[in-house]
Write a protein that holds these residues in place. Structure first.
Motif, mmCIF file in Angstrom:
data_model
loop_
_atom_site.group_PDB
_atom_site.id
_atom_site.type_symbol
_atom_site.label_atom_id
_atom_site.label_comp_id
_atom_site.label_asym_id
_atom_site.label_seq_id
_atom_site.Cartn_x
_atom_site.Cartn_y
_atom_site.Cartn_z
ATOM 1 N N PRO A 1 0.826 -1.225 0.000
ATOM 2 C CA PRO A 1 0.000 0.000 0.000
ATOM 3 C C PRO A 1 0.855 1.268 0.000
ATOM 4 C CG PRO A 1 -0.772 -1.544 1.672
ATOM 5 C CD PRO A 1 0.500 -2.103 1.140
ATOM 6 N N LEU A 2 1.973 1.221 0.736
ATOM 7 C CA LEU A 2 2.862 2.389 0.785
ATOM 8 C C LEU A 2 3.396 2.714 -0.611
ATOM 9 C CD1 LEU A 2 4.104 4.236 2.963
ATOM 10 C CD2 LEU A 2 6.060 2.684 3.043
ATOM 11 N N VAL B 1 0.634 4.339 -2.650
ATOM 12 C CA VAL B 1 0.420 5.741 -2.263
ATOM 13 C C VAL B 1 1.545 6.612 -2.826
ATOM 14 C CG1 VAL B 1 0.379 7.327 -0.289
ATOM 15 C CG2 VAL B 1 -0.918 5.188 -0.204
ATOM 16 N N ARG B 2 2.778 6.171 -2.668
ATOM 17 C CA ARG B 2 3.911 6.968 -3.171
ATOM 18 C C ARG B 2 3.861 7.110 -4.687
ATOM 19 N NH1 ARG B 2 8.378 4.215 0.834
ATOM 20 N NH2 ARG B 2 8.221 5.768 2.486
ATOM 21 N N VAL C 1 1.093 6.978 -6.604
ATOM 22 C CA VAL C 1 -0.031 7.838 -6.982
ATOM 23 C C VAL C 1 0.300 9.300 -6.687
ATOM 24 C CG1 VAL C 1 -2.439 8.386 -6.436
ATOM 25 C CG2 VAL C 1 -1.750 6.013 -6.762
ATOM 26 N N LEU C 2 0.977 9.528 -5.547
ATOM 27 C CA LEU C 2 1.322 10.914 -5.186
ATOM 28 C C LEU C 2 2.552 11.420 -5.942
ATOM 29 C CD1 LEU C 2 0.843 10.872 -1.303
ATOM 30 C CD2 LEU C 2 -0.754 11.665 -3.057
#
Ligand code: UDP
Length: 437
Positions: A416-417, A420-421, A423-424
């Motif tokens: 998940p990390l 997130v990284r 996508v951001l």
């Protein structure tokens, strides 16, 4: 008392048995056909809004609802394959019609175009005996970057075994269609500040063999989401990756992340699939290898396996990866005197990449690769995920079930990390880009 035997007249004659077998075969074929057609009609009804939209869109864009092309169906019979017009995805869904009419199976080899018939070798002609599939194993593996030996070879070796309404295969096809990405044509993809080389498996092996043959120093790393998560917070590791001559994309996570950035990758170039291909070529070209890392005895068992599999392969030494600081110099000296052309280092990331960065020049081997848990798989110490799990991009989940205590952080938190990284677009940059180093 005399033994009881059935009167002669009760034993079915060979003709009767043959007729019975024929009836059973015909009825199971009929049941299969009914199932295939029922599923095709159900899917077509469920997808009808999309199918109607797709047909209208094709008509609007290119002036026609459908295009057709002559392909070879079951027993080489020519038929007109329909496709929706226009370049939008989903053109092949028009072939649902062929499944409903019995010309296609759900799963089977890719249909051969009539004009490509002359390109098929005699052994490949066998493939025309069965009906083509709406979904082919070759297409699935290609979309997932796993058609390492070419689609034609896959179609030939696998297609006949999966001629059925195989729900697992259909699930794999749906997933591959959703996850698979088209290649962008760029040779590198930058993720988290690390430039990843976009190669096919074959061209990666060619590059390494060529470097080894010409004595060209080549530092090679494979990166998966866990590696990039580590590189995100570890400047030294990120610097080692940025300084490597080749960084290959390992696994579905990197494929997805690159796809989200609009850059499709050609192949999933992971060390585990690359290793046997490299061994095969090394044996052919007379290149020698040294295996360093993993628990005592593991690299040696992996070496024995590969030498048995590829006669002529020279593995000139092995050593485990649990040596003390006082043995460091001796390890490097041993590799150097072995005369190995290629050295594989399996200490896990980031230690292996840092070690290679620091010591490559002293090893005497042109090509040095960091390969993680590779020897564990080829020694048989750890079982590799079955092919179906790999086709679904779930090799990580299989590994998690095998070693949950060691790997839960890597996958349960790390995946998940990583998403997130990605996508951001939380990239980290070194001061000096790779090309200038
Ligand atoms: N390893 C080693 N020396 C160490 C620590 C680890 O040789 O000090 C080996 C370990 O035995 C395993 C490999 O490094 O064979 C790391 O495997 P891992 O599964 O972490 O790598 P991955 O393939 O997931 O990157």
């Amino acid at each position: 008392m005399p033994a009881l035997t059935a009167p002669e007249s009760l034993h079915p004659s060979p003709e009767l048995r043959a007729a019975w077998c024929q009836i059973r075969r015909s009825s199971s074929e009929l049941i299969h056909r009914i199932a295939v057609v029922t599923v095709a009609i159900t899917v077509a009804v469920a997808l009808s809004p999309w199918l109607i939209f797709r047909a209208c869109w094709g008509r609007f864009k290119s002036g026609s609802w459908l295009t057709s092309e002559v392909v070879l169906g079951r027993h080489g019979r020519a038929l007109r394959r329909l496709r929706f017009s226009g370049p939008m995805p989903g053109a092949g869904l028009a072939s649902l019609w062929h499944v409903a009419t019995g010309d296609y199976e759900w799963i089977g080899p890719r249909a051969v175009r009539h004009r490509d018939l002359t390109e098929l070798s005699t052994s490949e002609l066998v493939r025309l005996e069965v009906a083509p599939g709406l979904v082919s194993l070759g297409a699935i593996r290609q979309k997932m970057g796993l058609a390492h030996d070419g689609v034609a070879a896959l179609e030939h070796s696998m297609a006949y075994k999966v001629q059925s309404l195989d729900l697992g295969m259909m699930a794999r096809a749906v997933l591959a269609t959703c996850l698979g990405s088209r290649t962008s044509g760029d040779d590198t993809v930058c993720l988290f500040g690390v430039d990843i080389d976009d190669r096919t498996m074959a061209s990666a092996v060619d590059e390494l063999v060529d470097a080894a043959l010409h004595g060209r120093p080549q530092r090679v790393a494979f990166v998966n989401p866990d590696c990039l998560n580590k590189a995100y917070v570890d400047d030294a590791y990120r610097s080692a990756l940025c300084g490597a001559d080749r960084v290959y994309a390992d696994g579905i996570g990197i494929r997805l992340a690159a796809g989200w950035r609009g850059q499709g990758l050609r192949d999933n170039v992971n060390g585990t699939d690359l290793f046997p291909r490299l061994c095969e070529r090394a044996a052919q070209e007379g290149l020698s290898m040294y295996l360093l890392g993993a628990r005592p005895g593991v690299a040696e068992r992996a070496a024995t396996t590969m030498v048995e599999r590829y006669p002529g392969l020279q593995i000139v030494g092995t050593r485990d990866g649990y040596f003390g600081d006082d043995e460091e110099a001796d390890v490097r000296q041993t590799i150097r005197t072995s005369g190995a052309d290629i050295v594989l280092v399996a200490f896990g990331a980031p230690r292996q990449e840092l070690w290679i960065e620091e010591h490559h020049a002293e090893l005497g081997a042109s090509v040095a690769l960091g390969v993680g848990g590779l020897f564990d798989f080829y020694s048989g110490r750890i079982e590799r995920a079955p092919q179906a799990w790999r086709d679904l991009g779930l090799e990580w989940l299989f590994r998690l079930t095998r070693e949950p205590g060691r790997l839960w952080r890597r996958y349960v938190i790390g995946n998940p990390l990583f998403v997130v990284r990605t996508v951001l677009r939380a990239d980290r940059r070194l001061n000096t880009p790779r090309g200038e180093r």
